[in-house]
Scaffold this motif. Structure first.
Motif, short mmCIF file in Angstrom:
data_model
loop_
_atom_site.label_atom_id
_atom_site.label_comp_id
_atom_site.label_asym_id
_atom_site.label_seq_id
_atom_site.Cartn_x
_atom_site.Cartn_y
_atom_site.Cartn_z
N ARG A 1 -4.71 9.50 2.32
CA ARG A 1 -4.22 10.43 1.29
C ARG A 1 -4.74 10.08 -0.11
O ARG A 1 -4.55 10.85 -1.04
CB ARG A 1 -2.69 10.43 1.28
N ILE A 2 -5.35 8.90 -0.25
CA ILE A 2 -5.90 8.52 -1.55
C ILE A 2 -7.13 9.39 -1.83
O ILE A 2 -8.05 9.45 -1.01
CB ILE A 2 -6.29 7.02 -1.56
N PRO A 3 -7.18 10.07 -2.96
CA PRO A 3 -8.25 11.05 -3.20
C PRO A 3 -9.65 10.45 -3.35
O PRO A 3 -10.63 11.03 -2.89
CB PRO A 3 -7.81 11.75 -4.49
N SER A 4 -9.76 9.29 -3.99
CA SER A 4 -11.10 8.74 -4.26
C SER A 4 -11.54 7.80 -3.14
O SER A 4 -10.73 7.07 -2.56
CB SER A 4 -11.11 8.00 -5.59
N GLY B 1 -10.90 4.20 -4.16
CA GLY B 1 -9.50 3.82 -3.99
C GLY B 1 -9.18 3.51 -2.53
O GLY B 1 -8.47 2.56 -2.22
N ARG B 2 -9.73 4.33 -1.63
CA ARG B 2 -9.51 4.10 -0.19
C ARG B 2 -10.14 2.77 0.24
O ARG B 2 -9.54 2.01 0.99
CB ARG B 2 -10.09 5.25 0.63
N THR C 1 -1.44 6.52 4.60
CA THR C 1 -1.38 6.44 3.13
C THR C 1 -2.78 6.32 2.54
O THR C 1 -3.09 6.96 1.52
CB THR C 1 -0.52 5.22 2.70
N ILE C 2 -3.63 5.49 3.15
CA ILE C 2 -5.00 5.31 2.64
C ILE C 2 -5.77 6.62 2.70
O ILE C 2 -6.52 6.97 1.76
CB ILE C 2 -5.72 4.21 3.44
N ALA D 1 -8.05 -0.18 -1.09
CA ALA D 1 -6.80 -0.35 -0.34
C ALA D 1 -7.06 -0.95 1.03
O ALA D 1 -6.34 -1.84 1.48
CB ALA D 1 -6.10 1.00 -0.20
N ILE E 1 0.82 -1.22 0.00
CA ILE E 1 0.00 0.00 0.00
C ILE E 1 0.85 1.27 0.00
O ILE E 1 0.53 2.24 -0.68
CB ILE E 1 -0.96 -0.01 1.21
N CYS E 2 1.94 1.26 0.75
CA CYS E 2 2.76 2.47 0.87
C CYS E 2 3.82 2.59 -0.21
O CYS E 2 4.22 3.70 -0.56
CB CYS E 2 3.42 2.50 2.25
#
Length: 313
Positions: free
Chosen positions: A226-229, A232-233, A223-224, A236, A125-126
């Motif tokens: 920070r994912i924009p969508s 996507g979060r 990190t999750i 992850a 993930i990172c």
């Protein structure tokens, strides 16, 4: 040891002595759970073996975990099933030592494997672009080997040390298997120094993997976020949700059991928590990894569908 204390050569389990009428029912319940656990973990191992798309680091560690869980529950439950059908529930000191060796080695190995699995999720993930390099096959093999080696070395030394203690008296264990604290209580010498060392070993070798897991998931969650969508979060997080549940179940009972002082242990709480980590948790792991994992469910569907036409033909 005083002169009126005879050396104990056999131990007697008295955990279910007050439940004589329920023992046949308990036998059936624990037998079903045991067969389910063995079958579920075996299905996961075979499914990963025959499905090429699952030949990834995450599932390599899952195979290790499933195999470990099969050994883990087998080190305790079959003997418990036999004792549920017997009036005299005894075990030799040597047999008790053998059971403790296997059980403790597998327990610590699982701590380390769960940490290795957390590291795998952290890298995936990172650092997704470096995943194939950082989690190359030889790295996975080294992490798995280190987990098993740590379990064998540390717990072999600790268990050997425990069975250098002299045991005397009635030899009655307020438990259904040879767990550490119930056996140590049977020693007829002062075990305060042993308990301090065992507590330190537990803190070091149980909390160290736990700390690594927590650090990994702190970075993963950052990190999750920070994912924009949102999609996507969710994607992850779904890749590590099964592991989080397994870690919570395992460490919840392990920390409660092995990081308590001796005075806080009671036969009732010891038996309840032991049933959780020896019977319930291994049974839940295959359920968690199949019901909450889309890749495993999809692989299972493909395998069963491919076999159906052959059987019909």
């Amino acid at each position: 040891m005083s002169g009126n204390q005879s050396s104990c050569t056999r131990f007697t389990f008295v955990a279910f002595s007050s439940l004589a009428e329920l023992q046949p029912v308990l036998f059936i319940v624990f037998l079903i759970i045991y067969l389910f656990t063995m079958g579920g973990n075996l299905i996961i191992i075979c499914l990963i073996w025959v499905t090429t798309s699952l030949h990834t680091p995450m599932y390599f560690f899952l195979v290790n975990l499933s195999f470990l869980e099969m050994c883990y529950i087998t080190s305790v439950v079959p003997q418990m099933l036999v004792h549920l059908l017997m009036e005299t529930k005894t075990i030799s000191v040597g047999g008790c030592a053998a059971q403790m060796y296997v059980f403790t080695i597998l327990g610590l190995t699982e701590c380390c494997l769960l940490a290795a699995m957390a590291y795998d999720r952290f890298v995936a993930i990172c650092y997704p672009l470096h995943y194939t390099l950082l989690m190359a096959p030889h790295v996975c093999l080294k992490l798995a080997a280190a987990s098993w080696t740590t379990g064998v070395v540390v717990e072999s030394v600790q268990t050997t040390w425990i069975f250098t203690l002299p045991f005397c008296g009635t030899g009655k264990i307020q438990h259904f298997f040879c767990d550490i604290m119930p056996v140590v209580k049977l020693a007829c010498v002062d075990t305060s120094h042993n308990e301090i060392v065992m507590f330190a070993v537990s803190v070091l070798f149980i909390m160290s993997p736990c700390f690594l897991i927590l650090c990994s998931y702190v970075h993963i969650f950052v990190t999750i976020l920070r994912i924009p969508s949102a999609a996507g979060r969710h994607k992850a997080f779904s890749t590590c949700s099964s592991h989080i549940l397994v870690v919570s179940l395992f460490y919840g009972t392990a920390l409660f059991t092995y990081l308590q002082p001796k005075t806080a242990h009671t036969p009732e709480t010891d038996k309840a928590t032991a049933l959780m980590y020896t019977v319930v948790t291994p049974a839940l792991n295959p359920v968690i990894y199949t019901l909450r994992n889309k890749e495993v469910k999809e692989a299972f569907r493909r395998v069963t569908q491919s076999n159906c036409p052959k059987q019909m033909a």
